[in-house]
Motif scaffolding. Sequence first.
Motif, PDB file in Angstrom:
ATOM      1  N   SER A  82       0.932  -1.161   0.092  1.00  0.00           N
ATOM      2  CA  SER A  82      -0.143   0.004   0.155  1.00  0.00           C
ATOM      3  C   SER A  82       0.614   1.255   0.008  1.00  0.00           C
ATOM      4  O   SER A  82       0.418   2.367  -0.613  1.00  0.00           O
ATOM      5  N   THR A 100       1.023   3.927  -2.989  1.00  0.00           N
ATOM      6  CA  THR A 100       0.751   5.585  -2.732  1.00  0.00           C
ATOM      7  C   THR A 100       1.765   6.366  -3.598  1.00  0.00           C
ATOM      8  O   THR A 100       1.666   7.365  -3.996  1.00  0.00           O
ATOM      9  N   LYS A 148       0.979   6.332  -7.008  1.00  0.00           N
ATOM     10  CA  LYS A 148      -0.182   7.393  -7.424  1.00  0.00           C
ATOM     11  C   LYS A 148       0.492   8.887  -7.609  1.00  0.00           C
ATOM     12  O   LYS A 148      -0.015   9.340  -8.416  1.00  0.00           O
ATOM     13  N   TYR A 149       1.522   9.091  -6.882  1.00  0.00           N
ATOM     14  CA  TYR A 149       1.979  10.464  -7.156  1.00  0.00           C
ATOM     15  C   TYR A 149       3.137  10.291  -7.919  1.00  0.00           C
ATOM     16  O   TYR A 149       3.971  11.591  -7.929  1.00  0.00           O
ATOM     17  N   GLY A 191      -0.039   2.975   3.606  1.00  0.00           N
ATOM     18  CA  GLY A 191      -0.140   3.826   2.445  1.00  0.00           C
ATOM     19  C   GLY A 191      -1.054   5.098   2.714  1.00  0.00           C
ATOM     20  O   GLY A 191      -0.775   6.103   2.328  1.00  0.00           O
ATOM     21  N   ASP A 192      -2.164   4.759   3.249  1.00  0.00           N
ATOM     22  CA  ASP A 192      -3.100   5.755   3.710  1.00  0.00           C
ATOM     23  C   ASP A 192      -2.778   6.745   4.491  1.00  0.00           C
ATOM     24  O   ASP A 192      -2.764   8.127   4.306  1.00  0.00           O
ATOM     25  N   GLU A 243       0.050   8.950   2.704  1.00  0.00           N
ATOM     26  CA  GLU A 243      -0.539  10.022   1.919  1.00  0.00           C
ATOM     27  C   GLU A 243      -1.204  11.175   2.700  1.00  0.00           C
ATOM     28  O   GLU A 243      -1.047  12.271   2.257  1.00  0.00           O
ATOM     29  N   ALA A 266      -7.247   9.361  -7.939  1.00  0.00           N
ATOM     30  CA  ALA A 266      -6.512   7.889  -8.124  1.00  0.00           C
ATOM     31  C   ALA A 266      -6.597   7.411  -9.374  1.00  0.00           C
ATOM     32  O   ALA A 266      -7.179   7.435 -10.466  1.00  0.00           O
TER      33      ALA A 266
END
Length: 89
Positions: free
Chosen positions: A20, A24, A27-28, A71-72, A75, A89
């Motif tokens: 996760s 993350t 994602k970025y 990961g959350d 983030e 996302a």
Amino acid sequence: MAEAPHIVAYLKPVCGWSNSVRMTFAKYSLAYEDKDIINNPDIYAEMVQKSGQPLSPCVEINGQMLADVDGDEVEVWMLENGVVEPVSA
């Protein structure tokens, strides 16, 4: 956004929480150093010394250690601290 953050992630090769964190960063589109704490005891010892605890994942962003995170949580921290801007996302 300023220059790219310096990120070191202390992760397990196969782990839901570690994955996760990887997702993350993907994602970025963030570059990071993925340090394997399972197959390298010295890396694990480094993580424990830097984070002050034995649980993973641990992520160091621009010198700030985030210990025992997923990961959350990474983030949310990055958004709150201006490391990244919100993206879909």
